[in-house]
Write an enzyme that holds these catalytic residues in place. Structure first.
Site, PDB file in Angstrom:
ATOM      1  CD  GLU A   1      -8.196   0.526   2.972  1.00  0.00           C
ATOM      2  OE1 GLU A   1      -7.095   0.124   2.537  1.00  0.00           O
ATOM      3  OE2 GLU A   1      -8.425   0.688   4.182  1.00  0.00           O
TER       4      GLU A   1
ATOM      5  CG  HIS B   1      -8.208   6.990   6.115  1.00  0.00           C
ATOM      6  ND1 HIS B   1      -8.425   7.632   7.301  1.00  0.00           N
ATOM      7  CD2 HIS B   1      -7.913   5.721   6.434  1.00  0.00           C
ATOM      8  CE1 HIS B   1      -8.243   6.789   8.298  1.00  0.00           C
ATOM      9  NE2 HIS B   1      -7.937   5.616   7.798  1.00  0.00           N
TER      10      HIS B   1
ATOM     11  CD  GLU C   1      -4.275  -2.757   6.888  1.00  0.00           C
ATOM     12  OE1 GLU C   1      -5.469  -2.992   7.169  1.00  0.00           O
ATOM     13  OE2 GLU C   1      -3.772  -1.625   6.951  1.00  0.00           O
TER      14      GLU C   1
ATOM     15  CD  GLU D   1      -9.797   1.029   7.668  1.00  0.00           C
ATOM     16  OE1 GLU D   1      -8.975   0.430   6.969  1.00  0.00           O
ATOM     17  OE2 GLU D   1      -9.549   2.084   8.264  1.00  0.00           O
TER      18      GLU D   1
ATOM     19  CD1 TRP E   1      -7.300  11.658  10.202  1.00  0.00           C
ATOM     20  CD2 TRP E   1      -7.836   9.602  10.910  1.00  0.00           C
ATOM     21  NE1 TRP E   1      -6.143  10.940  10.277  1.00  0.00           N
ATOM     22  CE2 TRP E   1      -6.452   9.666  10.704  1.00  0.00           C
ATOM     23  CE3 TRP E   1      -8.403   8.403  11.336  1.00  0.00           C
ATOM     24  CZ2 TRP E   1      -5.603   8.578  10.921  1.00  0.00           C
ATOM     25  CZ3 TRP E   1      -7.577   7.324  11.552  1.00  0.00           C
ATOM     26  CH2 TRP E   1      -6.177   7.419  11.352  1.00  0.00           C
TER      27      TRP E   1
ATOM     28  CE1 TYR F   1      -4.967   6.709   7.774  1.00  0.00           C
ATOM     29  CE2 TYR F   1      -4.501   6.121   5.503  1.00  0.00           C
ATOM     30  CZ  TYR F   1      -4.726   5.754   6.811  1.00  0.00           C
ATOM     31  OH  TYR F   1      -4.691   4.436   7.160  1.00  0.00           O
TER      32      TYR F   1
ATOM     33  NE  ARG G   1      -9.317  -2.429   3.968  1.00  0.00           N
ATOM     34  CZ  ARG G   1      -8.345  -2.775   4.817  1.00  0.00           C
ATOM     35  NH1 ARG G   1      -7.858  -3.990   4.823  1.00  0.00           N
ATOM     36  NH2 ARG G   1      -7.861  -1.891   5.658  1.00  0.00           N
TER      37      ARG G   1
ATOM     38  NE  ARG H   1      -2.006   2.109   3.533  1.00  0.00           N
ATOM     39  CZ  ARG H   1      -2.651   2.729   4.536  1.00  0.00           C
ATOM     40  NH1 ARG H   1      -3.918   2.434   4.774  1.00  0.00           N
ATOM     41  NH2 ARG H   1      -2.035   3.600   5.292  1.00  0.00           N
TER      42      ARG H   1
ATOM     43  CG  ASP I   1      -6.948   3.732   3.301  1.00  0.00           C
ATOM     44  OD1 ASP I   1      -8.056   4.211   2.976  1.00  0.00           O
ATOM     45  OD2 ASP I   1      -6.730   3.197   4.412  1.00  0.00           O
TER      46      ASP I   1
END
Ligand code: KDG
Ligand code: MG
Length: 402
Positions: free
Chosen positions: A236, A212, A339, A262, A402, A159, A283, A147, A210
Site C-alpha cells: 500500500e 506510507h 481495513e 486512503e 509521513w 510508521y 483505498r 497488515r 503499508d
C-alpha cells in the site's frame, strides 16, 4: 419532506470525531461522519458556516441533487475539507432514506453481493520478532488477512508501530511529534520480516504492508520485487500518488499487487491509476471521498478495469464511516477487502452500532439506515482535545512524507 435542522457534534473518546446530525420535519434524523484527523475543526467550520445554512428547507430525499449542489455549487471543488463535509451530509441522508424506507443501506444500493466482509487487522511490533508475535495474535483471533508493520533498527518511531496490541492511534500529541525515516535501512529490513512471517505461519493467510508514501518510485519498485516471494495481498502507498504516472515505473518492475487511495478525495485522484491498470486495489472510503454517492462512482469505474475495493478503516474514521463502509462492502460487486483497526471500548460506547466481527469478517446489521448512532450525553463527556499526526524527517533533518 424538509430538513429542519443540523448540528455538528465534536467528541474525543480517546481521539477526536466530527459527527453531523441532520433532522427532518418527519422526526427522522440521520448521522454522518466528517472526521479529518489533525484538522478536525476546519470541517466543523465548513459545515457550520457554509453547509448547514444551505441545507435548511431542502428535501433530504434528494441525495444526488444535494451532493451536486454542495460539490458544483461551492465553485471550489475537491479537497479533504470540502469532501469530508459533503461526505458527512451524504451519509446522514442515506441514513434518513434507509430509515424512511425501513431498509438497511446495502439494500438501497442494490442488495447483498456477499455474506461477510473480509477484513485485515494491524499487527505492529518494534522489531521483527515482536511483529511476528503480533501477527500470531491476529491469527489466533481468527483474522484471515493481516497488515504487518515493523520498527526498523536505527529509525526513530517508524510508521505503524503503536502501543499495545489492538489499538493504534497515530495522532498522539498536542503538536506534531517528530519521527524518523531512512529508506536504506527500511529496504534492508522489511523483506526479512515477510520472510520470517512466511517461515513461521506459511502461506494460508493474506499479508499486507503499508509503505506510507515513503519510497520513490524506483525504491518502491525495488521493495515490490523483493517482496514477491512472500506473495503479499497488497503493498500500500508505496510511493506518493499526486503524480499518478509514478506508478507506471513501479508496475513495470513488480507483480506485487498495489493499493493506494486512503488520502484520495475524488474519482479524479484515481482516474489514471485505474484506467491504466496501475493499481489493483482502490483505498478510498466513505468519509474521505464524498460519501456513498461518490464512492460508488469510483468503484464502478474501478470495476471496468478489474480494480477492487479496499476501504480505508483506520481508527480516525468513526464507527459511522465503518457502518457505511460495511453497507457499501456488502453491496459492491468488485469488493476486495476492508481495513479494520478496532475502535476503543470508549469510542464504541459513544457510537452504538449494529455491525459485528466474527471469524475474520465484519457483518453489517439489518437496522434501517446505516445502523450507527451517537449517544450525545456520553459524547459530551469527552470534549475536543487538539491532537496531531506526527511528521517525519530524514536523519539530516530534511522533511519527509509521513
Ligand atoms: O490505515 C492506514 O493504512 C493508514 O495509513 C492510517 C493512517 O496513518 C491514518 O488514517 C492517518 O490518520
Ligand atoms: Mg495506509
Amino acid at each position: 419532506m424538509k430538513i429542519t435542522g443540523a448540528r455538528v457534534i465534536v467528541t474525543c473518546p480517546g481521539r477526536n470525531f466530527v459527527t453531523l446530525r441532520i433532522e427532518t420535519d418527519q422526526g427522522v434524523y440521520g448521522i454522518g461522519d466528517g472526521t479529518l484527523n489533525g484538522r478536525e475543526l476546519s470541517v466543523v467550520a465548513y459545515l457550520e458556516e457554509h453547509v448547514i445554512p444551505c441545507l435548511i428547507g431542502m428535501d433530504p430525499r434528494r441525495i444526488e441533487d444535494i451532493w451536486q449542489y454542495l460539490y458544483r455549487g461551492a465553485y471550489w471543488r475537491r479537497g479533504p475539507v470540502t469532501m469530508r463535509a459533503i461526505a458527512a451530509v451524504d451519509m446522514a441522508l442515506w441514513d434518513i432514506k434507509g430509515k424512511m424506507a425501513g431498509m438497511p443501506v446495502y439494500q438501497l444500493l442494490g442488495g447483498r453481493s456477499r455474506d461477510g466482509i473480509m477484513v485485515y487487522g494491524h499487527a505492529n511490533g518494534s522489531d521483527i520478532a515482536e511483529t511476528v508475535e503480533a501477527v500470531g495474535h491476529y491469527i489466533d483471533l481468527g483474522y484471515k488477512a493481516i497488515r504487518a508493520q515493523t520498527g526498523v533498527p536505527g529509525i526513530k518511531d517508524a510508521y505503524g508501530v503503536g502501543r499495545g496490541k489492538l489499538y493504534y492511534e497515530p495522532a498522539d500529541a498536542a503538536l506534531p511529534s517528530v519521527t524518523g525515516w531512512d529508506t536504506r535501512k527500511a529496504l534492508n529490513y522489511v523483506p526479512k520480516l515477510f520472510e520470517e512471517l512466511r517461515k513461521t505461519y506459511g502461506f494460508d493467510h493474506h499479508l499486507l504492508h503499508d509503505g506510507h508514501h515513503r519510497y520513490t518510485p524506483q525504491e518502491a519498485a525495488n521493495l515490490g520485487k523483493m517482496l514477491e516471494p512472500y506473495q503479499l495481498f497488497w503493498l500500500e502507498d508505496c510511493t506518493p500518488a499526486e503524480n499518478q504516472e509514478a506508478f507506471k515505473l513501479v508496475r513495470q518492475h513488480t507483480v506485487t499487487p498495489l493499493a493506494v487511495g486512503e488520502i484520495f478525495n475524488t474519482i479524479w485522484d484515481a482516474k489514471d491509476l485505474i484506467q491504466n491498470q496501475l493499481i489493483d486495489y482502490i483505498r478510498a472510503t466513505v468519509v474521505g471521498a464524498g460519501g456513498l454517492t461518490h464512492l460508488r462512482r469510483i468503484a464502478d469505474l474501478a470495476s471496468l478495469y478489474q480494480v477492487r475495493t479496499g476501504c480505508h478503516g483506520a481508527t480516525d474514521l468513526s464507527p459511522v464511516t465503518m457502518g457505511c463502509a460495511l453497507h457499501f462492502d456488502t453491496w459492491v460487486p468488485n469488493f476486495g477487502i476492508q481495513e479494520y483497526m478496532r475502535h476503543t471500548p470508549e469510542t464504541d460506547a459513544v457510537f452504538p452500532h449494529d455491525y459485528h466481527f466474527e471469524h475474520g469478517e465484519l457483518f453489517c446489521g439489518e437496522t434501517p439506515g446505516h445502523g450507527v448512532d451517537i449517544d450525545e450525553k456520553l459524547a459530551a463527556k469527552y470534549p475536543y482535545k487538539p491532537a496531531y499526526l506526527p511528521v517525519a524527517r530524514l536523519e539530516d533533518g530534511t522533511m519527509w512524507n509521513w
